[in-house]
Design an enzyme around this catalytic site. Sequence first.
Site, mmCIF file in Angstrom:
data_model
loop_
_atom_site.group_PDB
_atom_site.id
_atom_site.type_symbol
_atom_site.label_atom_id
_atom_site.label_comp_id
_atom_site.label_asym_id
_atom_site.label_seq_id
_atom_site.Cartn_x
_atom_site.Cartn_y
_atom_site.Cartn_z
ATOM 1 N N LYS A 172 10.224 -11.286 -10.441
ATOM 2 C CA LYS A 172 9.989 -11.198 -8.990
ATOM 3 C C LYS A 172 11.301 -11.475 -8.289
ATOM 4 O O LYS A 172 12.164 -12.179 -8.820
ATOM 5 C CB LYS A 172 8.949 -12.250 -8.553
ATOM 6 C CG LYS A 172 8.204 -11.893 -7.297
ATOM 7 C CD LYS A 172 7.129 -10.860 -7.596
ATOM 8 C CE LYS A 172 6.134 -10.644 -6.515
ATOM 9 N NZ LYS A 172 4.973 -9.888 -7.015
ATOM 10 N N GLY A 218 -8.133 -8.705 6.231
ATOM 11 C CA GLY A 218 -6.804 -8.099 6.115
ATOM 12 C C GLY A 218 -6.929 -6.590 6.206
ATOM 13 O O GLY A 218 -7.795 -5.990 5.553
ATOM 14 N N TYR A 219 -6.096 -5.962 7.053
ATOM 15 C CA TYR A 219 -6.171 -4.503 7.186
ATOM 16 C C TYR A 219 -4.777 -3.879 7.091
ATOM 17 O O TYR A 219 -4.420 -2.971 7.813
ATOM 18 C CB TYR A 219 -6.878 -4.112 8.495
ATOM 19 C CG TYR A 219 -7.760 -2.886 8.352
ATOM 20 C CD1 TYR A 219 -8.878 -2.895 7.529
ATOM 21 C CD2 TYR A 219 -7.462 -1.702 9.032
ATOM 22 C CE1 TYR A 219 -9.679 -1.776 7.382
ATOM 23 C CE2 TYR A 219 -8.266 -0.567 8.904
ATOM 24 C CZ TYR A 219 -9.377 -0.619 8.074
ATOM 25 O OH TYR A 219 -10.170 0.497 7.929
ATOM 26 N N GLY A 220 -3.964 -4.435 6.155
ATOM 27 C CA GLY A 220 -2.673 -3.822 5.827
ATOM 28 C C GLY A 220 -2.913 -2.731 4.797
ATOM 29 O O GLY A 220 -4.021 -2.190 4.705
ATOM 30 N N ASN A 221 -1.911 -2.427 3.986
ATOM 31 C CA ASN A 221 -2.041 -1.341 3.006
ATOM 32 C C ASN A 221 -3.259 -1.537 2.097
ATOM 33 O O ASN A 221 -4.089 -0.631 1.947
ATOM 34 C CB ASN A 221 -0.748 -1.234 2.175
ATOM 35 C CG ASN A 221 -0.836 -0.138 1.127
ATOM 36 O OD1 ASN A 221 -1.238 0.979 1.426
ATOM 37 N ND2 ASN A 221 -0.506 -0.457 -0.105
ATOM 38 N N ALA A 222 -3.388 -2.747 1.509
ATOM 39 C CA ALA A 222 -4.488 -2.970 0.557
ATOM 40 C C ALA A 222 -5.842 -2.975 1.272
ATOM 41 O O ALA A 222 -6.805 -2.349 0.813
ATOM 42 C CB ALA A 222 -4.285 -4.277 -0.193
ATOM 43 N N GLY A 223 -5.933 -3.660 2.418
ATOM 44 C CA GLY A 223 -7.204 -3.777 3.127
ATOM 45 C C GLY A 223 -7.699 -2.433 3.642
ATOM 46 O O GLY A 223 -8.879 -2.076 3.474
ATOM 47 N N TYR A 224 -6.795 -1.671 4.247
ATOM 48 C CA TYR A 224 -7.178 -0.357 4.792
ATOM 49 C C TYR A 224 -7.650 0.573 3.671
ATOM 50 O O TYR A 224 -8.706 1.210 3.761
ATOM 51 C CB TYR A 224 -5.995 0.243 5.574
ATOM 52 C CG TYR A 224 -6.003 1.744 5.685
ATOM 53 C CD1 TYR A 224 -7.099 2.423 6.234
ATOM 54 C CD2 TYR A 224 -4.915 2.504 5.246
ATOM 55 C CE1 TYR A 224 -7.108 3.815 6.331
ATOM 56 C CE2 TYR A 224 -4.913 3.886 5.341
ATOM 57 C CZ TYR A 224 -6.014 4.535 5.871
ATOM 58 O OH TYR A 224 -6.022 5.899 5.961
#
Length: 415
Positions: free
Chosen positions: A105, A217-223
């Site tokens: 990482k 959460g509605y970022g890339n993963a959530g959306y």
Amino acid sequence: MAKLNPFEMSQKQLDICADILHLDPGTHAILRTPMRELHVSLPIRMDDGTIKVFQGFRVQYNDVKGPTKGGIRFHPDETIDTVRALAAWMTWKCALVDIPLGGGKGGIICNPKELSQGELERLSRTYIDKVFQFIGPDQDIPAPDVYTTPQIMSWMMDEYSKIAGKNQFGVITGKPMCIGGSVGRTDATARGGWYCVREAAKEFGIDLKGATVAIQGYGNAGYHAALLGQTIFGSTIVAVSDSKGGIYNPAGLDSQAVYEHKVKTGSVINFPGSEPITNEDLLELDVDILILAALEHVITGENATKIKAKIVAEAANGPTTPEADDILYEKGVHVIPDFLCNAGGVTVSYFEMVQNFNRYCWTEEEVHERLDERMTAAYHATLRGSKKYDVNMRRSAYVVAIERVVEAMQTHGWV
Ligand code: GLU
């Protein structure tokens, strides 16, 4: 509550599994610390002509199963201990989905929202200049993570290629399609999570068609989780949220329309036809599936007893505290732990590397089919371990992954 040190937390989780697996002290000691870590200073010419020095890290945790792999985070609160913990989790994640890679990482302490495009590009390129000798397609392959984008991956790949004197697409994944990216990488995390949810739903007799889903959460993963849940599985997305608040509609939200509303207004809140709901209340809704796609530490000892969902899918890293984990297990809530649930991203990154090495482009169907195979196998290996050792899914995921890493260490002759 004192803030948990993520690296100490990851070491503690390892210690518990070392006991279950009766690891010898030498093997356990090797697994407790990173194999190598780099600390770099990054002097950047800012747009106003001044020089600012940023701090960056790259941790290569363990490469016994293959070159180290993992994202680079750009975050103002980045710490070496967070990067160490995430590098350890990447080691277990890659072993769990059985891809021939180790864990790594990276991170830079910065606030990308305060940097111009030019400053961001110089920072990305300088980071590569400083770590060049330690990364490479056969050694350590970075990828996007918190606040790093396909554009940043492109600059980094370009900088590495310039120093190497030839195009080196395989040094970084999560690239845009026109320069060696893979189809299916954008929604891979959400898609991989849904494959696990599908298997869990079969196990618990839940029909996904019409099943109710809440997503934090509605970022890339959530959306993408909302979109795939609705379009592939026919589930009803009753509530979603972002950092500004949440929206609720028991009859179901149109995921794509919510996304467009968020792009236009900056948030999901005030979506026409929905009622407002707080992030806290969303977590406690009586739904079949709760998807956590936002931050760390959202289910804690305080709210765990109030969770009513049958399945909790952790698309984000570290959303459930160890205390909450025990409470949810007692209550019979089935938690699909983060490094299993969100392993779809690195799995498609691995497919991207394979395509780059072979100069071959797979179709979307090929990517989805292969992702499904690996996620389904990882889910069932974890479920079997959970029954065999009578432990929760998180502990089982650790045990399965660590067993595989240890087997490779023994075969190499490290221990
Ligand atoms: N940053 C993602 C993760 O934590 C993806 C890593 C990768 O694609 O290498 O799994």
